[in-house]
Scaffold this motif. Structure first.
Motif: not given
Length: 288
Positions: A127-131, A219-229, A234-238
């Motif tokens: 998949e594409a990179p994520y944080r 609508g959940y009462p959360i917020r993000v205070v920090a993210t990574s690079e 995530t991969v598909i492997v055999a």
């Protein structure tokens, strides 16, 4: 005299009956054992794709149903979704050849690759990179990682890259170690960690940026205070012994037909082992 003969005869008949009954039981057991040994082991048809329980099973099934249908059509054989009981269960089943394919986070892939060299999984696509994200309650007074000193923290699974390793490394870079937290726990799944903050059981939690955003939109009462690079994907492997021609068909199905499955939120790209160098460093830093 006649009474003694009657008793003796009756005793003889009882012993004879017991011997015959015992013989019949033994014969029956032998036949049953023979029949059981003849029964072949039941094997699921087609291919089995193992996914770890990072979310509620119903959400995972809904998300992967289009992908499983897509692969079944392209490969012309059944592909079944199997949600493992844990991240560890997924690693063991892939290493033991009990599943054919696995949707794996970066840390699970590296651990399988390095800890089970005889069962080296084959990278197919990613998949594409994520944080990773660090979240708090919407009304929390926490606005920076450094304020987590002396607060409580919820991780996902211990073996989750974004739900544990990466966020723990973010804490370390801000000079906050597990001993500095008021208390902490590994809750197993991302949404459990998120909901623990929603219900204010914990002050903060680790998850992915995408999942945090989905909960905020709901609508959940959360917020993000920090993210990574951006993180390794995530991969598909055999499993190791899957036929090379099938591996190639899988890769083409995931890469070439990604536009057909884009509505699932799953799209795949080429991947290389060099993409996991940073993962190796973070795992080593946390576990040594």
């Amino acid at each position: 005299m006649m009474l003694g003969q009657t008793i003796h005869k009756s005793s003889f008949m009882m012993r004879a009956s017991l011997i015959i009954a015992l013989a019949l039981i033994l014969v029956g057991c032998k036949d049953e054992t023979h029949q059981t040994a003849k029964k072949p082991k039941s094997q699921p048809p087609g291919l089995v794709l193992a996914v770890p329980p990072y979310e509620m099973p119903s959400n995972i099934q809904q998300r992967f149903h289009p992908l499983v249908t897509h692969l079944t059509e392209q490969l012309n054989q059944p592909v079944q979704l199997y949600i493992t009981t844990s991240y560890e269960d997924q690693v063991k089943r892939l290493a033991n050849g009990e599943v054919d394919l696995a949707y794996m986070g970066p840390s699970s892939y590296v651990k399988t690759r390095d800890n089970f060299p005889e069962s080296h999984p084959i990278l197919i696509a990613a998949e594409a990179p994520y944080r990773a994200a660090l979240i708090v309650h919407k009304h929390s007074d926490i606005n920076h990682i450094k304020q987590l000193n002396g607060r409580s923290f919820a991780f996902g699974s211990y073996h989750s890259y974004s739900g544990h390793y990466v966020v723990r490394q973010l804490l370390r870079l801000n000079h906050i170690y597990l001993r500095d937290l008021q208390f902490y726990s590994f809750l197993g799944r991302h949404e459990r960690a998120i909901m623990s903050v929603v219900h204010q059981d914990f002050d903060a939690a680790a998850t992915t940026e995408g999942l945090a955003q989905r909960f905020i939109e709901l609508g959940y009462p959360i917020r993000v205070v920090a993210t990574s690079e951006l993180l390794a994907p995530t991969v598909i492997v055999a499993r190791k012994n899957l036929k090379p021609e099938l591996i190639q068909s899988l890769r083409e199905s995931l890469l070439f037909f990604q536009s057909d499955i884009k509505h699932t939120g799953l799209s795949f790209f080429e991947v290389d082992n060099q993409d996991f160098t940073e993962v190796e460093k973070i795992l080593y830093a946390i576990e040594h």
